[in-house]
Design a protein around this motif. Structure first.
Motif, PDB file in Angstrom:
ATOM      1  N   ASP A 178      -1.791   0.566   6.979  1.00 52.43           N
ATOM      2  CA  ASP A 178      -0.332   0.566   6.902  1.00 52.43           C
ATOM      3  C   ASP A 178       0.240   0.553   8.326  1.00 52.43           C
ATOM      4  OD1 ASP A 178      -0.214   1.127   3.902  1.00 52.43           O
ATOM      5  OD2 ASP A 178      -1.415   2.782   4.641  1.00 52.43           O
ATOM      6  N   TYR A 179       1.131  -0.385   8.590  1.00 57.23           N
ATOM      7  CA  TYR A 179       1.569  -0.625   9.967  1.00 57.23           C
ATOM      8  C   TYR A 179       3.083  -0.760  10.072  1.00 57.23           C
ATOM      9  CZ  TYR A 179      -3.334  -2.153  10.390  1.00 57.23           C
ATOM     10  OH  TYR A 179      -4.707  -2.222  10.349  1.00 57.23           O
ATOM     11  N   ILE A 180       3.585  -0.457  11.259  1.00 58.10           N
ATOM     12  CA  ILE A 180       4.940  -0.831  11.665  1.00 58.10           C
ATOM     13  C   ILE A 180       4.765  -1.682  12.918  1.00 58.10           C
ATOM     14  CG2 ILE A 180       7.184  -0.021  12.476  1.00 58.10           C
ATOM     15  CD1 ILE A 180       6.766   2.508  10.846  1.00 58.10           C
ATOM     16  N   MET A 181       4.968  -2.990  12.778  1.00 56.02           N
ATOM     17  CA  MET A 181       4.711  -3.936  13.867  1.00 56.02           C
ATOM     18  C   MET A 181       6.033  -4.502  14.387  1.00 56.02           C
ATOM     19  SD  MET A 181       1.263  -5.809  12.370  1.00 56.02           S
ATOM     20  CE  MET A 181       1.966  -6.219  10.770  1.00 56.02           C
TER      21      MET A 181
ATOM     22  N   ASP B  23      -2.096   7.568  -2.797  1.00 53.08           N
ATOM     23  CA  ASP B  23      -3.353   7.368  -2.062  1.00 53.08           C
ATOM     24  C   ASP B  23      -3.066   6.948  -0.625  1.00 53.08           C
ATOM     25  OD1 ASP B  23      -2.305   4.976  -2.966  1.00 53.08           O
ATOM     26  OD2 ASP B  23      -4.251   4.009  -3.201  1.00 53.08           O
ATOM     27  N   HIS B  24      -1.795   6.656  -0.314  1.00 55.73           N
ATOM     28  CA  HIS B  24      -1.354   6.369   1.049  1.00 55.73           C
ATOM     29  C   HIS B  24      -0.442   7.499   1.525  1.00 55.73           C
ATOM     30  CE1 HIS B  24      -2.253   1.863   1.110  1.00 55.73           C
ATOM     31  NE2 HIS B  24      -2.493   2.227  -0.142  1.00 55.73           N
ATOM     32  N   CYS B  25      -0.238   7.568   2.822  1.00 60.12           N
ATOM     33  CA  CYS B  25       0.759   8.491   3.374  1.00 60.12           C
ATOM     34  C   CYS B  25       1.796   7.674   4.150  1.00 60.12           C
ATOM     35  CB  CYS B  25       0.104   9.538   4.276  1.00 60.12           C
ATOM     36  SG  CYS B  25      -0.414   8.927   5.893  1.00 60.12           S
ATOM     37  N   PRO B  26       2.985   8.219   4.374  1.00 56.91           N
ATOM     38  CA  PRO B  26       4.009   7.472   5.125  1.00 56.91           C
ATOM     39  C   PRO B  26       3.649   7.319   6.600  1.00 56.91           C
ATOM     40  CG  PRO B  26       4.979   9.251   3.815  1.00 56.91           C
ATOM     41  CD  PRO B  26       3.503   9.487   3.834  1.00 56.91           C
ATOM     42  N   VAL B  27       4.208   6.304   7.222  1.00 55.37           N
ATOM     43  CA  VAL B  27       4.119   6.079   8.665  1.00 55.37           C
ATOM     44  C   VAL B  27       5.557   5.963   9.172  1.00 55.37           C
ATOM     45  CG1 VAL B  27       3.276   4.590  10.512  1.00 55.37           C
ATOM     46  CG2 VAL B  27       1.938   4.846   8.414  1.00 55.37           C
ATOM     47  N   LYS B  28       5.886   6.696  10.224  1.00 55.27           N
ATOM     48  CA  LYS B  28       7.263   6.712  10.727  1.00 55.27           C
ATOM     49  C   LYS B  28       7.311   6.294  12.186  1.00 55.27           C
ATOM     50  CE  LYS B  28       9.438  10.598  11.710  1.00 55.27           C
ATOM     51  NZ  LYS B  28      10.184  11.872  11.596  1.00 55.27           N
TER      52      LYS B  28
ATOM     53  N   ARG C  39       7.714   3.856   6.599  1.00 55.09           N
ATOM     54  CA  ARG C  39       7.048   2.992   5.641  1.00 55.09           C
ATOM     55  C   ARG C  39       6.303   3.864   4.646  1.00 55.09           C
ATOM     56  NH1 ARG C  39       3.284   1.885   3.024  1.00 55.09           N
ATOM     57  NH2 ARG C  39       2.466   3.822   3.806  1.00 55.09           N
ATOM     58  N   VAL C  40       6.585   3.684   3.371  1.00 61.73           N
ATOM     59  CA  VAL C  40       5.989   4.524   2.336  1.00 61.73           C
ATOM     60  C   VAL C  40       5.432   3.643   1.242  1.00 61.73           C
ATOM     61  CG1 VAL C  40       6.413   6.403   0.714  1.00 61.73           C
ATOM     62  CG2 VAL C  40       7.721   6.291   2.813  1.00 61.73           C
ATOM     63  N   ILE C  41       4.300   4.044   0.683  1.00 58.26           N
ATOM     64  CA  ILE C  41       3.749   3.320  -0.462  1.00 58.26           C
ATOM     65  C   ILE C  41       3.512   4.286  -1.600  1.00 58.26           C
ATOM     66  CG2 ILE C  41       1.344   3.562   0.263  1.00 58.26           C
ATOM     67  CD1 ILE C  41       0.893   0.725  -0.892  1.00 58.26           C
ATOM     68  N   GLY C  42       3.672   3.821  -2.800  1.00 57.82           N
ATOM     69  CA  GLY C  42       3.398   4.678  -3.943  1.00 57.82           C
ATOM     70  C   GLY C  42       4.084   4.188  -5.194  1.00 57.82           C
ATOM     71  N   ALA C  43       3.670   4.726  -6.307  1.00 55.97           N
ATOM     72  CA  ALA C  43       4.266   4.350  -7.573  1.00 55.97           C
ATOM     73  C   ALA C  43       5.640   4.995  -7.732  1.00 55.97           C
ATOM     74  CB  ALA C  43       3.334   4.758  -8.719  1.00 55.97           C
TER      75      ALA C  43
ATOM     76  N   MET D 263       2.164  10.336   8.865  1.00 56.51           N
ATOM     77  CA  MET D 263       2.561  11.579   8.193  1.00 56.51           C
ATOM     78  C   MET D 263       1.518  11.966   7.135  1.00 56.51           C
ATOM     79  SD  MET D 263       6.569  10.427   7.875  1.00 56.51           S
ATOM     80  CE  MET D 263       7.185  11.990   7.233  1.00 56.51           C
ATOM     81  N   SER D 264       0.347  12.320   7.618  1.00 55.05           N
ATOM     82  CA  SER D 264      -0.778  12.611   6.719  1.00 55.05           C
ATOM     83  C   SER D 264      -0.574  13.869   5.898  1.00 55.05           C
ATOM     84  CB  SER D 264      -2.079  12.716   7.528  1.00 55.05           C
ATOM     85  OG  SER D 264      -1.945  13.706   8.546  1.00 55.05           O
TER      86      SER D 264
END
Length: 465
Positions: free
Chosen positions: A251-254, A276-281, A5-9, A269-270
């Motif tokens: 930010d979650y993976i549910m 301003d966010h980092c990915p979560v795997k 899960r990734v956030i960003g422009a 994945m800090s």
């Protein structure tokens, strides 16, 4: 398989796409692009199919995208939560609870901001084939007293209802993305009000969505690491808060509870920068069956990428001129032009690029020397020595006068905690002080007990942007 899960422009999106080859499904939020901004290199990544939802409200806002490796190509894909955007052949269906709880206007509002993409996958489960829905969401942002809070809570409610309908049909479900709420105190660096923290409407909803509050989903990270502290996914970049890991986990993976047995890992994945966010795997042991046909929503079916429609760029192409003499490229001067103008055209080199305006002023050719001498001789005919002397005296006098009148901006104040020059910031929150500027400590934000972090110095500036 691995979900990320990734956030960003848009720029961050392009950065992440470079690493797609190591992941099975990549879900991005806040892409901030519209369909006309999507280029072919981004939409058509080799080895993947992609599915986008764009904001219908305004450009450069919201937006989500899901990339699926060819080994797990979805059987269907849908844009939105309420089914108001996708054609019939692109719908996953099962909207009974959602459609029965919202007006037509409310359903359109839920989908209009481009906050959801859903993909339907199939995988082998023992002797049978099971179905999985991956819901990629970018939940709205709102404070507890914000005017957007009502819309945010309606989006949460619609998400819960749609999940309930899908689960009742026997689907496994994964909800992942920017949920825009930190669940527990352990997920927040330093809440303003600890006593009322759990009473936030957004947290009350998340409690009820997860198993521990009576819901049907597990928070994959907390399922594996229930007591891990300072595990944040979002930081205030304007305050440079990431330096001191002063952030939140929003930010979650549910996973629907039955999938918990297949969960192998979930990591934050800090170390990945760019937003301003980092990915979560998350790594989940599922044996996918790939569809042999691409869903209608796939970007490969877009007219502009399928060869059915020419893009405007095809009509505007770079044209090269044949190599020829300078005389052939220039038109003959009009005989009616004054002699002086024709002389200027003859002695001045043809401009070939805008870069000539920014070139060095050093003389590099005999032609340039002639031009400079012509201008100089014209100036010297007015007694250049006396004129230069008078000009120098006048300039010195005016410079001194301006220095007395304009003393420049006052130096910034120093903060009380570190005695360092402050930085000027601007209030962005809506209210009576919006766009008002203030002085603050220049150091990175951090916990109030951290003496090396930003101190609480605050001073209003008279300026207002």
């Amino acid at each position: 398989m691995e979900f990320v899960r990734v956030i960003g422009a848009y720029i961050y999106l392009l950065h992440v796409i470079q690493y797609l080859h190591i992941l099975q499904i990549v879900c991005l939020q806040e892409t901030k692009i519209t369909r006309d901004m999507l280029d072919e290199a981004t939409a058509l990544v080799e080895g993947y199919s992609s599915y986008y939802s764009f904001s219908r409200k305004k450009s450069g806002y919201s937006g989500v995208a899901t990339y699926c490796k060819n080994s797990c190509t979805p059987f269907q894909a849908e844009e939105g939560l309420a089914g108001t955007l996708s054609s019939h052949e692109a719908k996953i269906d099962f909207y009974d609870s959602v459609h029965g709880s919202f007006t037509d206007e409310g359903l359109k509002a839920l989908d209009s901001e481009g906050r959801c993409v859903m993909t339907l996958h199939r995988f082998k489960e023992e002797e049978t084939v099971a179905s999985l829905i991956v819901i990629n969401v970018y939940c709205p942002h709102a404070g507890d007293n914000d005017e957007r809070l009502a819309y945010k809570l309606e989006f949460y409610r619609a998400l819960s209802l749609r999940c309930d309908d899908l689960l009742s049909q026997g689907y496994h479900v994964i909800v992942l993305g920017d949920i825009n709420v930190s669940h527990r105190l352990i997920d927040h660096c330093e809440p303003d009000d600890v006593t009322s923290f759990s009473k936030s409407p957004s947290r009350i909803w998340l409690d009820g969505f997860l198993v521990e509050g009576g819901g049907k989903f597990i928070d994959s990270f907390r399922y594996l690491y229930p007591t891990k502290e300072k595990a944040f996914t979002c930081w205030n970049t304007k305050m440079n808060a990431r330096v001191n890991n002063y952030g939140t986990r929003i930010d979650y993976i549910m996973l629907s509870s039955k999938l918990s047995q297949s969960l192998r890992e979930c990591i934050i994945m800090s170390e990945v920068y760019g937003s301003d966010h980092c990915p979560v795997k998350a790594s989940i042991a599922l044996n996918f069956i790939s569809s042999t046909q691409l869903p209608a929503l796939c970007t490969k079916n877009f007219k502009e990428f399928s060869g059915k429609q020419l893009k405007m760029s095809e009509f505007i192409c770079k044209r090269s001129l044949a190599v020829g003499s300078a005389d052939e490229l220039q038109s003959k001067p009009d005989v009616s032009e004054p002699k002086k103008m024709r002389l200027s055209q003859k002695t001045t080199k043809q401009q070939s690029s805008l870069l000539n305006f920014f070139a060095s002023t050093s003389v590099t050719s005999r032609e340039n020397v002639s031009s400079l001498q012509f201008v100089s001789s014209t100036t010297e005919s007015t007694n250049s020595f006396d004129c230069n002397k008078s000009l120098s005296t006048a300039t010195s006098s005016s410079v001194g006068l301006w220095k007395n009148l304009l003393k420049g901006p006052a130096p910034p104040p120093v903060c009380s905690g570190h005695k360092e020059a402050c930085v000027l910031r601007t209030v962005k929150k809506k209210g009576p002080n919006m766009n008002r500027q203030f002085w603050a400590c220049p150091r990175a934000a951090g916990h109030s007990s951290d003496l090396n972090a930003q101190c609480n110095f605050f001073l209003w500036s008279s300026a207002k942007r």
